[in-house]
Enzyme design. Sequence first.
Site, PDB file in Angstrom:
ATOM      1  N   ASP A  15      36.143  55.608 -30.419  1.00 38.10           N
ATOM      2  CA  ASP A  15      36.452  54.211 -30.600  1.00 38.10           C
ATOM      3  C   ASP A  15      35.606  53.462 -29.566  1.00 38.10           C
ATOM      4  O   ASP A  15      35.206  54.034 -28.550  1.00 38.10           O
ATOM      5  CB  ASP A  15      37.947  53.990 -30.354  1.00 38.10           C
ATOM      6  N   ASP A  17      36.041  49.714 -28.189  1.00 36.97           N
ATOM      7  CA  ASP A  17      36.733  48.837 -27.248  1.00 36.97           C
ATOM      8  C   ASP A  17      38.007  49.486 -26.719  1.00 36.97           C
ATOM      9  O   ASP A  17      38.886  49.857 -27.489  1.00 36.97           O
ATOM     10  CB  ASP A  17      37.063  47.500 -27.917  1.00 36.97           C
TER      11      ASP A  17
END
Length: 184
Positions: A15, A17
């Site tokens: 992922d 952020d």
Amino acid sequence: MGTSGTAPLRAVFFDRDGTLIHDVPYNADPARVRPMPHARESLQRLRSHGIPIGVLSNQSGVGRGILTTAEVDAVNNRIEQLLGPLDLWIICPHIPADRCSCRKPAPGMVLQACSTLGVSPSETALIGDIGSDMEAARISGARGILVPTPVTRAAEVEAALDVAVDLEAAVDLLLKAAAAGTAP
């Protein structure tokens, strides 16, 4: 978790952020990119083992009209300047109401990444900071490793099959499983 078997670790997805970089909501400014602790070193360890790495990121700011794809690309380019080259980027620009098949927790980005790299989801792992990352991994058949941040809910930590204190520990889990000959 670590599914027992003999499938090698053939790719690791992250992922963006809150996992690779500090989360700045709807960030359009590359100057605001700050890597998470151990991010560069963790990615380099995977590269040194010849393991492809990619980023799978929900970017609903595009669908909301807050960000342009050029701004997302500029932030992603800055991430590569700071963390080194990544083998693939898959971005979901949709808002939740679009009910697309790519927005995590849907498995679409994981499946697309696997197709692009020619690997099976069972040979991959997704490292993320929230439950939707873990759900996308579970539904697709990839291993999910949660690296909690202060915004990760307690229920998401409790539900995760694998939890690591930071990116370095998450990569350790994967490389130890690979060395032991067990699937990711």
